[in-house]
Design an enzyme around this catalytic site. Structure first.
Site, PDB file in Angstrom:
ATOM      1  N   ASP A  88     -10.039  -3.736  58.132  1.00 33.46           N
ATOM      2  CA  ASP A  88     -10.667  -4.771  57.312  1.00 33.46           C
ATOM      3  C   ASP A  88     -11.981  -5.132  57.984  1.00 33.46           C
ATOM      4  O   ASP A  88     -12.003  -5.487  59.179  1.00 33.46           O
ATOM      5  CB  ASP A  88      -9.784  -6.018  57.232  1.00 33.46           C
ATOM      6  CG  ASP A  88      -8.477  -5.772  56.493  1.00 33.46           C
ATOM      7  OD1 ASP A  88      -8.400  -4.796  55.728  1.00 33.46           O
ATOM      8  OD2 ASP A  88      -7.547  -6.570  56.672  1.00 33.46           O
TER       9      ASP A  88
ATOM     10  N   HIS B 128      -2.020  -0.735  57.334  1.00 28.06           N
ATOM     11  CA  HIS B 128      -2.600  -1.031  58.643  1.00 28.06           C
ATOM     12  C   HIS B 128      -1.697  -0.561  59.782  1.00 28.06           C
ATOM     13  O   HIS B 128      -2.184  -0.221  60.858  1.00 28.06           O
ATOM     14  CB  HIS B 128      -2.819  -2.538  58.785  1.00 28.06           C
ATOM     15  CG  HIS B 128      -4.033  -3.069  58.082  1.00 28.06           C
ATOM     16  ND1 HIS B 128      -5.283  -3.082  58.655  1.00 28.06           N
ATOM     17  CD2 HIS B 128      -4.183  -3.626  56.851  1.00 28.06           C
ATOM     18  CE1 HIS B 128      -6.153  -3.621  57.822  1.00 28.06           C
ATOM     19  NE2 HIS B 128      -5.509  -3.966  56.724  1.00 28.06           N
TER      20      HIS B 128
ATOM     21  N   GLU C 124      -9.556  -5.274  47.263  1.00 23.49           N
ATOM     22  CA  GLU C 124     -10.055  -6.001  48.432  1.00 23.49           C
ATOM     23  C   GLU C 124     -11.344  -5.350  48.912  1.00 23.49           C
ATOM     24  O   GLU C 124     -11.317  -4.233  49.444  1.00 23.49           O
ATOM     25  CB  GLU C 124      -9.005  -5.995  49.561  1.00 23.49           C
ATOM     26  CG  GLU C 124      -7.696  -6.682  49.179  1.00 23.49           C
ATOM     27  CD  GLU C 124      -6.642  -6.606  50.278  1.00 23.49           C
ATOM     28  OE1 GLU C 124      -6.855  -5.860  51.263  1.00 23.49           O
ATOM     29  OE2 GLU C 124      -5.609  -7.280  50.151  1.00 23.49           O
TER      30      GLU C 124
ATOM     31  N   HIS D 154     -11.225  -3.852  52.616  1.00 26.94           N
ATOM     32  CA  HIS D 154     -10.102  -3.016  53.055  1.00 26.94           C
ATOM     33  C   HIS D 154     -10.422  -1.530  52.856  1.00 26.94           C
ATOM     34  O   HIS D 154     -10.655  -1.082  51.730  1.00 26.94           O
ATOM     35  CB  HIS D 154      -8.873  -3.416  52.234  1.00 26.94           C
ATOM     36  CG  HIS D 154      -7.616  -2.681  52.556  1.00 26.94           C
ATOM     37  ND1 HIS D 154      -6.495  -3.291  53.063  1.00 26.94           N
ATOM     38  CD2 HIS D 154      -7.272  -1.365  52.424  1.00 26.94           C
ATOM     39  CE1 HIS D 154      -5.533  -2.416  53.211  1.00 26.94           C
ATOM     40  NE2 HIS D 154      -5.986  -1.225  52.836  1.00 26.94           N
TER      41      HIS D 154
END
Length: 272
Positions: free
Chosen positions: A162, A155, A244, A247
């Site tokens: 996200d 990130h 995830e 993500h």
């Protein structure tokens, strides 16, 4: 005392006072100057400057996250991304709106100071105030070993986001109240925190293997929602992290090896 003696004494006192003044000047320091905050490098933008229709629920500016408090570096609830990533999200949004969905982002660019906050929190094994919701089956001492927390985050390069899907018309998500009873992030949708997202099988930031995008325990509807999000974003160059469902990283990244630390605030990208 003679006149010459008095004159000499006056000169000595004057010189001594001057030396003391100089000495005081030498040890005193000027007022501390505020160090200006770093700003985003060229190529970063606020997402709403590219697409105003994408919903933003920036969790780390609030206490409703696995840390249980606002995270360092998040000054304002604004999504900041590299321009190519923001424009790719805009294209994905244009594909989703006619189908009755909108994107909603939870986190975008993340400063290194926020990652450092996560690391400090993970090492404090006594702070488990949000365990019941976000990592009910994982021992906090295992968060590093199991890969839920790391000292670097993609990130911080600015092209990772996200996000989730929300059915239109979008109902508001109610405000989280610190200290309210917590429910496991993998509980049935009607029981867990009432996010306005479609049912993805878990809540956001759920530290559990049920968050794996292709986890077989996801029901047919949950699996379909995950695949819709993944498919629409893949068409625009986003790659999903298999562990995830929320993500995604835009490829190729404009800054593939940089980890930035400017704060999440509009002034960081002012004028762009």
């Amino acid at each position: 005392m003679t006149r010459p003696a008095r004159a000499l004494r006056t000169l000595a006192v004057t010189a001594s006072a001057g030396l003391l003044a100089l000495s005081g000047a030498a040890v005193s320091s000027p007022p501390a100057q505020a160090v200006p905050e770093p700003k985003a490098p060229p190529g970063f933008v606020a997402l709403d400057a590219v697409d105003r229709t994408i919903l933003q629920e920036m969790r780390y500016t609030t206490a409703h996250n696995f840390v249980g408090e606002p995270v360092d570096g998040y000054r304002q609830p604004v999504c900041i991304l590299t321009r190519p990533a923001a424009e790719a999200l805009h294209r994905a949004q244009r594909r989703l709106l006619p189908r009755g969905y909108t994107l909603k982002v939870y986190d975008c660019y993340r400063p290194q100071r926020a990652v450092d906050h996560f690391v400090r929190w993970a090492k404090d094994l006594g702070d488990e105030r949000m365990k019941r919701e976000f990592y009910p089956l994982v021992e906090k001492s295992r968060l590093f070993a199991d890969g839920y927390i790391a000292e670097r985050s993609g990130h911080s390069r600015g092209s990772t986001v996200d996000l989730t899907l929300v059915r239109l018309p979008a109902a508001p998500t109610r405000r989280h109240v610190p200290g309210e009873p917590l429910v496991e992030c993998f509980a049935p949708r009607a029981e867990r925190f009432p996010d306005n997202s479609v049912d993805m099988g878990t809540g956001y930031d759920c530290f559990d293997t049920r968050s794996h995008t292709d986890d077989p325990r996801a029901t047919g509807e949950q699996r379909a929602n995950r695949q819709l999000l993944k498919g629409v974003l893949a068409e625009q160059g986003f790659v999903n992290l298999p562990e995830e469902w929320w993500h995604f990283t835009f490829k190729p990244e404009p800054y593939p090896s940089a980890y930035f630390d400017f704060p999440v605030a509009r002034r960081s990208v002012a004028g762009r």
